[in-house]
Enzyme design. Structure first.
Site, PDB file in Angstrom:
ATOM      1  N   LYS A   1      -8.049 -10.936  -8.260  1.00 21.01           N
ATOM      2  CA  LYS A   1      -9.118 -10.949  -7.274  1.00 21.01           C
ATOM      3  C   LYS A   1     -10.030 -10.002  -7.786  1.00 21.01           C
ATOM      4  CE  LYS A   1      -9.075 -11.567  -2.714  1.00 21.01           C
ATOM      5  NZ  LYS A   1      -8.537 -11.690  -1.446  1.00 21.01           N
TER       6      LYS A   1
ATOM      7  N   LYS B   1     -12.520  -4.247  -4.699  1.00 18.97           N
ATOM      8  CA  LYS B   1     -13.254  -3.250  -4.409  1.00 18.97           C
ATOM      9  C   LYS B   1     -13.339  -2.093  -5.387  1.00 18.97           C
ATOM     10  CE  LYS B   1     -14.293  -3.067   0.440  1.00 18.97           C
ATOM     11  NZ  LYS B   1     -13.944  -2.752   1.773  1.00 18.97           N
TER      12      LYS B   1
ATOM     13  N   LYS C   1       0.762  -1.306  -0.078  1.00 16.62           N
ATOM     14  CA  LYS C   1      -0.043   0.071   0.073  1.00 16.62           C
ATOM     15  C   LYS C   1       0.689   1.328  -0.102  1.00 16.62           C
ATOM     16  CE  LYS C   1      -4.373  -1.499   1.761  1.00 16.62           C
ATOM     17  NZ  LYS C   1      -5.479  -1.446   3.035  1.00 16.62           N
TER      18      LYS C   1
HETATM   19  N1  TRP Z   1      -7.247  -5.319   7.364  1.00 18.24           N
HETATM   20  C1  TRP Z   1      -8.432  -5.971   7.321  1.00 18.24           C
HETATM   21  C2  TRP Z   1      -8.532  -5.611   5.543  1.00 18.24           C
HETATM   22  O1  TRP Z   1      -7.822  -5.134   4.901  1.00 18.24           O
HETATM   23  C3  TRP Z   1      -9.707  -5.180   7.897  1.00 18.24           C
HETATM   24  C4  TRP Z   1      -9.756  -5.061   9.251  1.00 18.24           C
HETATM   25  C5  TRP Z   1      -9.370  -4.165  10.220  1.00 18.24           C
HETATM   26  C6  TRP Z   1      -9.865  -6.422   9.876  1.00 18.24           C
HETATM   27  N2  TRP Z   1      -9.774  -4.797  11.406  1.00 18.24           N
HETATM   28  C7  TRP Z   1      -9.849  -6.070  11.434  1.00 18.24           C
HETATM   29  C8  TRP Z   1     -10.080  -7.676   9.672  1.00 18.24           C
HETATM   30  C9  TRP Z   1      -9.961  -7.065  12.405  1.00 18.24           C
HETATM   31  C10 TRP Z   1     -10.126  -8.825  10.646  1.00 18.24           C
HETATM   32  C11 TRP Z   1     -10.209  -8.471  12.121  1.00 18.24           C
HETATM   33  O2  TRP Z   1      -9.526  -6.121   5.094  1.00 18.24           O
END
Ligand code: TRP
Length: 327
Positions: free
Chosen positions: A192, A195, A111
């Site tokens: 994939k 979004k 990112k």
């Molecule tokens: N980082 C995850 C993603 O990019 C999103 C996310 C934030 C998440 N907090 C979380 C996923 C806690 C699982 C548990 O999709």
């Protein structure tokens, strides 16, 4: 009941890949698990967001999740920023996380590669995610392979914290959802479905109408052979259609493959299955949009339930770390 937690960012629209890959599992899990689903708006602001759009996207995501079947009476659906403990725990966990550990995170490397402003928040993002998970004594985190490293970091942080301060945090397990489909882009079936594709021809949005769904699937990339067979490497496009049709109708892609010998009928049935899958979701979404206050009440109730659990965890953490009580 075991507790599961998985968060989702309010950026871009939910698409068919999210639905078949994760959301359907969450919807099923909510009856056999205590499920927590934060909409992670604090994670979203690691990249610049337009305030009006963030606000609208957050409500809209809640409406989409509810329309897809997450029932706020059954699971705990809430907005991350409504529960102040997420950032409180994140800070103290940052102090038990190594700088080098964060530097190794793949998602950070990806990112931060092509952007001109890399926020410190993007760097510490995985610690906020660890706080999301650890605040709720989570047993399992049902996320895809791309999040495995973050869950492993969460386990390391929890273990280190406990070694320093006593058994305060529950160490979660990572779980790759069993039958979660891997839905690929319809035009580039080796990557994939992603979004925020908007009008993209390779992505089907959760709220897309029947005509658009039919058109996109009709135009999906296949190959120049004429054999229907599930083989992701040799036949990524056809395999993707098999995967989608299978996931939409509760079958394995191999079972689906056995029922077809031509691409035309496969595409037709795939399109109709997706149309049928999405129709009730769109209907429910429209109802929810007609009365946004209903969703806001549900989110407020979710934040209350989550907040009670989070406050108890944070109290344990403060006590264990030696912060002087306010008195
Ligand atoms: N980082 C995850 C993603 O990019 C999103 C996310 C934030 C998440 N907090 C979380 C996923 C806690 C699982 C548990 O999709």
């Amino acid at each position: 009941m075991p507790r599961v937690l998985s968060g989702i960012q309010p950026s871009g629209d939910v698409h068919l890949g999210n639905l078949l890959g994760a959301l359907q599992n969450w919807v099923a899990d909510q009856h056999s698990h205590e499920s927590f689903h934060p909409i992670v708006d604090l994670h979203a602001v690691t990249a610049p967001q337009d305030p009006g759009e963030l606000r609208a996207a957050t409500l809209r995501l809640a409406q989409m999740l509810m329309a897809a079947g997450l029932d706020p009476e059954v699971c705990v659906l809430f907005v991350q920023s409504h529960v102040g403990e997420h950032t409180q725990l994140a800070w103290v966990l940052e102090c038990t996380t190594g700088f080098g550990e964060l530097r190794r995170m793949h998602q950070f490397k990806d990112k931060s590669a092509d952007v001109d402003f890399v926020s410190a928040g993007l760097f510490t993002y995985p610690v906020l995610q660890a706080a999301d998970i650890l605040l709720y004594d989570t047993d399992v985190v049902p996320v895809g392979d791309d999040q495995r490293q973050h869950v492993e970091l969460t386990r390391d942080i929890a273990q280190r914290f406990n070694a320093r301060y006593g058994e305060v945090l529950a160490v979660p397990a990572h779980r790759i959802p069993p039958a979660g489909a891997r839905v690929m882009d319809l035009q580039e079936p080796t990557r994939k479905m992603s979004k925020s594709a908007g009008e993209a021809p390779g992505t089907i949005g959760l709220l897309e109408g029947p005509e658009a769904v039919r058109r996109k699937i009709r135009r999906a990339v296949t190959d120049s052979e004429a054999e229907v067979r599930f083989d992701r490497d040799a036949k990524p496009g056809v395999s993707n259609l098999l995967e989608i049709l299978g996931a939409a109708t509760g079958r394995t892609p191999q079972e689906v493959a056995a029922a077809y010998d031509r691409y035309g009928p496969l595409k037709n049935d795939c399109a109709e299955a997706v149309v049928e899958l999405l129709a009730p979701i769109r209907r429910r979404f429209d109802e929810l949009c007609a009365d946004p206050a209903e969703t806001q009440r549900a989110l407020a109730a979710g934040a209350k339930t989550a907040g009670d659990v989070a406050a108890a965890t944070m109290a344990r953490v403060r006590e264990a770390m030696g912060f002087l009580p306010r008195g």
